[in-house]
Design a protein around this motif. Structure first.
Motif, PDB file in Angstrom:
ATOM      1  N   LEU A 114       0.890  -1.230  -0.047  1.00  0.00           N
ATOM      2  CA  LEU A 114      -0.064   0.003   0.170  1.00  0.00           C
ATOM      3  C   LEU A 114       0.868   1.106   0.057  1.00  0.00           C
ATOM      4  O   LEU A 114       1.711   1.545   0.918  1.00  0.00           O
ATOM      5  CB  LEU A 114      -1.061   0.000   1.151  1.00  0.00           C
ATOM      6  CG  LEU A 114      -1.949   1.158   1.343  1.00  0.00           C
ATOM      7  CD1 LEU A 114      -2.761   0.854  -0.003  1.00  0.00           C
ATOM      8  CD2 LEU A 114      -2.827   0.998   2.734  1.00  0.00           C
ATOM      9  N   ARG A 115       0.727   2.035  -0.979  1.00  0.00           N
ATOM     10  CA  ARG A 115       1.690   3.157  -1.328  1.00  0.00           C
ATOM     11  C   ARG A 115       0.906   4.272  -2.148  1.00  0.00           C
ATOM     12  O   ARG A 115       0.210   3.643  -2.989  1.00  0.00           O
ATOM     13  CB  ARG A 115       3.039   2.906  -1.870  1.00  0.00           C
ATOM     14  CG  ARG A 115       3.104   2.315  -3.236  1.00  0.00           C
ATOM     15  CD  ARG A 115       4.555   1.942  -3.693  1.00  0.00           C
ATOM     16  NE  ARG A 115       4.255   1.194  -4.936  1.00  0.00           N
ATOM     17  CZ  ARG A 115       3.694   1.606  -6.110  1.00  0.00           C
ATOM     18  NH1 ARG A 115       3.373   2.753  -6.131  1.00  0.00           N
ATOM     19  NH2 ARG A 115       3.849   0.858  -7.173  1.00  0.00           N
ATOM     20  N   PRO A 116       1.296   5.192  -2.081  1.00  0.00           N
ATOM     21  CA  PRO A 116       0.628   6.511  -3.127  1.00  0.00           C
ATOM     22  C   PRO A 116       0.921   6.301  -4.465  1.00  0.00           C
ATOM     23  O   PRO A 116       1.914   5.984  -4.787  1.00  0.00           O
ATOM     24  CB  PRO A 116       1.014   7.736  -2.746  1.00  0.00           C
ATOM     25  CG  PRO A 116       1.869   7.593  -1.307  1.00  0.00           C
ATOM     26  CD  PRO A 116       2.218   5.953  -1.399  1.00  0.00           C
ATOM     27  N   PRO A 117      -0.094   5.893  -5.329  1.00  0.00           N
ATOM     28  CA  PRO A 117       0.017   5.963  -6.782  1.00  0.00           C
ATOM     29  C   PRO A 117       0.741   6.908  -7.092  1.00  0.00           C
ATOM     30  O   PRO A 117       0.702   8.015  -6.759  1.00  0.00           O
ATOM     31  CB  PRO A 117      -1.285   5.717  -7.257  1.00  0.00           C
ATOM     32  CG  PRO A 117      -2.255   5.341  -6.325  1.00  0.00           C
ATOM     33  CD  PRO A 117      -1.507   5.877  -4.903  1.00  0.00           C
ATOM     34  N   ARG A 118       1.647   6.619  -8.278  1.00  0.00           N
ATOM     35  CA  ARG A 118       2.616   7.874  -8.877  1.00  0.00           C
ATOM     36  C   ARG A 118       2.028   8.678  -9.900  1.00  0.00           C
ATOM     37  O   ARG A 118       2.709  10.016  -9.966  1.00  0.00           O
ATOM     38  CB  ARG A 118       3.698   6.836  -9.360  1.00  0.00           C
ATOM     39  CG  ARG A 118       4.617   6.343  -8.415  1.00  0.00           C
ATOM     40  CD  ARG A 118       5.996   5.587  -8.542  1.00  0.00           C
ATOM     41  NE  ARG A 118       6.569   5.021  -7.939  1.00  0.00           N
ATOM     42  CZ  ARG A 118       7.111   3.868  -7.662  1.00  0.00           C
ATOM     43  NH1 ARG A 118       6.583   2.900  -8.433  1.00  0.00           N
ATOM     44  NH2 ARG A 118       7.719   3.590  -6.556  1.00  0.00           N
ATOM     45  N   ASN A 119       1.138   8.200 -10.721  1.00  0.00           N
ATOM     46  CA  ASN A 119       0.628   8.879 -11.883  1.00  0.00           C
ATOM     47  C   ASN A 119      -0.500  10.069 -11.485  1.00  0.00           C
ATOM     48  O   ASN A 119      -1.463   9.758 -11.007  1.00  0.00           O
ATOM     49  CB  ASN A 119       0.201   8.154 -13.064  1.00  0.00           C
ATOM     50  CG  ASN A 119       0.974   6.986 -13.406  1.00  0.00           C
ATOM     51  OD1 ASN A 119       2.459   7.550 -13.509  1.00  0.00           O
ATOM     52  ND2 ASN A 119       0.818   5.802 -13.475  1.00  0.00           N
ATOM     53  N   THR A 120      -0.355  11.173 -12.306  1.00  0.00           N
ATOM     54  CA  THR A 120      -1.265  12.179 -11.762  1.00  0.00           C
ATOM     55  C   THR A 120      -2.049  12.096 -13.268  1.00  0.00           C
ATOM     56  O   THR A 120      -1.992  11.323 -14.121  1.00  0.00           O
ATOM     57  CB  THR A 120      -0.810  13.604 -11.885  1.00  0.00           C
ATOM     58  OG1 THR A 120      -0.178  14.052 -12.960  1.00  0.00           O
ATOM     59  CG2 THR A 120       0.095  13.668 -10.750  1.00  0.00           C
ATOM     60  N   LEU A 121      -3.268  12.961 -13.159  1.00  0.00           N
ATOM     61  CA  LEU A 121      -4.209  12.891 -14.344  1.00  0.00           C
ATOM     62  C   LEU A 121      -3.676  13.857 -15.233  1.00  0.00           C
ATOM     63  O   LEU A 121      -2.936  14.747 -15.053  1.00  0.00           O
ATOM     64  CB  LEU A 121      -5.760  13.167 -13.940  1.00  0.00           C
ATOM     65  CG  LEU A 121      -6.206  12.461 -12.670  1.00  0.00           C
ATOM     66  CD1 LEU A 121      -7.611  12.916 -12.402  1.00  0.00           C
ATOM     67  CD2 LEU A 121      -6.269  10.755 -13.281  1.00  0.00           C
ATOM     68  N   ASP A 122      -4.201  13.817 -16.488  1.00  0.00           N
ATOM     69  CA  ASP A 122      -3.869  14.908 -17.455  1.00  0.00           C
ATOM     70  C   ASP A 122      -4.541  16.293 -17.166  1.00  0.00           C
ATOM     71  O   ASP A 122      -5.496  16.424 -16.485  1.00  0.00           O
ATOM     72  CB  ASP A 122      -4.667  14.587 -18.782  1.00  0.00           C
ATOM     73  CG  ASP A 122      -4.113  15.558 -20.104  1.00  0.00           C
ATOM     74  OD1 ASP A 122      -4.606  16.591 -20.204  1.00  0.00           O
ATOM     75  OD2 ASP A 122      -3.143  15.058 -20.727  1.00  0.00           O
ATOM     76  N   PRO A 123      -3.775  17.424 -17.150  1.00  0.00           N
ATOM     77  CA  PRO A 123      -4.122  18.612 -16.739  1.00  0.00           C
ATOM     78  C   PRO A 123      -5.671  19.117 -17.325  1.00  0.00           C
ATOM     79  O   PRO A 123      -6.077  20.050 -16.505  1.00  0.00           O
ATOM     80  CB  PRO A 123      -2.949  19.602 -17.186  1.00  0.00           C
ATOM     81  CG  PRO A 123      -1.893  18.612 -17.189  1.00  0.00           C
ATOM     82  CD  PRO A 123      -2.327  17.233 -17.614  1.00  0.00           C
ATOM     83  N   ARG A 124      -5.883  18.512 -18.430  1.00  0.00           N
ATOM     84  CA  ARG A 124      -7.068  19.059 -19.141  1.00  0.00           C
ATOM     85  C   ARG A 124      -8.114  18.573 -18.195  1.00  0.00           C
ATOM     86  O   ARG A 124      -9.386  19.004 -18.291  1.00  0.00           O
ATOM     87  CB  ARG A 124      -7.082  18.465 -20.512  1.00  0.00           C
ATOM     88  CG  ARG A 124      -6.322  19.099 -21.484  1.00  0.00           C
ATOM     89  CD  ARG A 124      -6.546  18.468 -22.939  1.00  0.00           C
ATOM     90  NE  ARG A 124      -5.682  17.438 -22.731  1.00  0.00           N
ATOM     91  CZ  ARG A 124      -5.500  16.585 -23.951  1.00  0.00           C
ATOM     92  NH1 ARG A 124      -5.977  16.855 -25.091  1.00  0.00           N
ATOM     93  NH2 ARG A 124      -4.968  15.393 -23.810  1.00  0.00           N
ATOM     94  N   ALA A 125      -7.972  17.725 -17.442  1.00  0.00           N
ATOM     95  CA  ALA A 125      -9.045  17.193 -16.458  1.00  0.00           C
ATOM     96  C   ALA A 125      -9.971  18.293 -15.661  1.00  0.00           C
ATOM     97  O   ALA A 125     -10.879  18.208 -15.158  1.00  0.00           O
ATOM     98  CB  ALA A 125      -8.624  15.983 -15.422  1.00  0.00           C
TER      99      ALA A 125
END
Length: 167
Positions: free
Chosen positions: A10-21
């Motif tokens: 259990l660890r924080p996921p690494r990827n962010t969403l696209d800024p267009r979100a």
């Protein structure tokens, strides 16, 4: 899992969403707010005796909707994360109520891509990973169409190579 098998950390996921979100979420807020504001505004224009009682809430609702459209999407963008490894799909969402979801590859049943009209306008897509969980599907929103397509392809390949969970 038994001692001999790999473990899922259990660890924080690494990827962010696209800024267009952020723009997509703002558009959703504005559309959600626009309908009742328009109804109140039209009724206020047509019904003179109730004009103050209709236009005042319309103005308050419009201001609140605009404030939410500016602030909430930025907040959400900072907290939504996702990641796919060979073992699991990790998704972290929420602001006040934080939710971490982990879908082990052996539990994945289907992987779908959804692109609603507003998502298409912003060039975004949502990947839905359905598992045997009673909690429901894991959704990764705010991905570019290309990232979503690649993710579906990768998940399909990994789950085909992953033996099913016997539990």
């Amino acid at each position: 899992m038994t001692a001999g098998e790999g473990t899922i950390r259990l660890r924080p996921p690494r990827n962010t969403l696209d800024p267009r979100a952020v723009g997509w979420w703002r558009a959703q807020w504005l559309l959600l707010t626009a309908a009742p504001v328009a109804v109140l505004g039209i009724l206020g224009a047509l019904i003179a005796p109730a004009r103050l009682w209709l236009l005042t809430p319309a103005a308050v609702l419009a201001g609140a909707g605009l404030l939410c459209a500016v602030l909430f999407p930025l907040w959400w963008f900072r907290t939504h994360r996702w990641e796919v490894t060979d073992e699991a799909v990790y998704v972290s969402t929420g602001v006040l109520l934080r939710e971490w979801r982990i879908a082990p590859m052996s539990r994945i049943q289907t992987v779908d891509t959804v692109r609603g009209p507003l998502e298409q306008l912003f060039g975004l897509a949502t990947v839905t990973v359905t598992t045997a969980s009673a909690k429901g599907a894991v959704r990764i929103e705010g991905l570019t169409h290309e990232v979503a397509a690649g993710l579906v392809e990768r998940l399909t390949r990994i789950t085909q190579d992953t033996p099913g969970d016997a539990t």
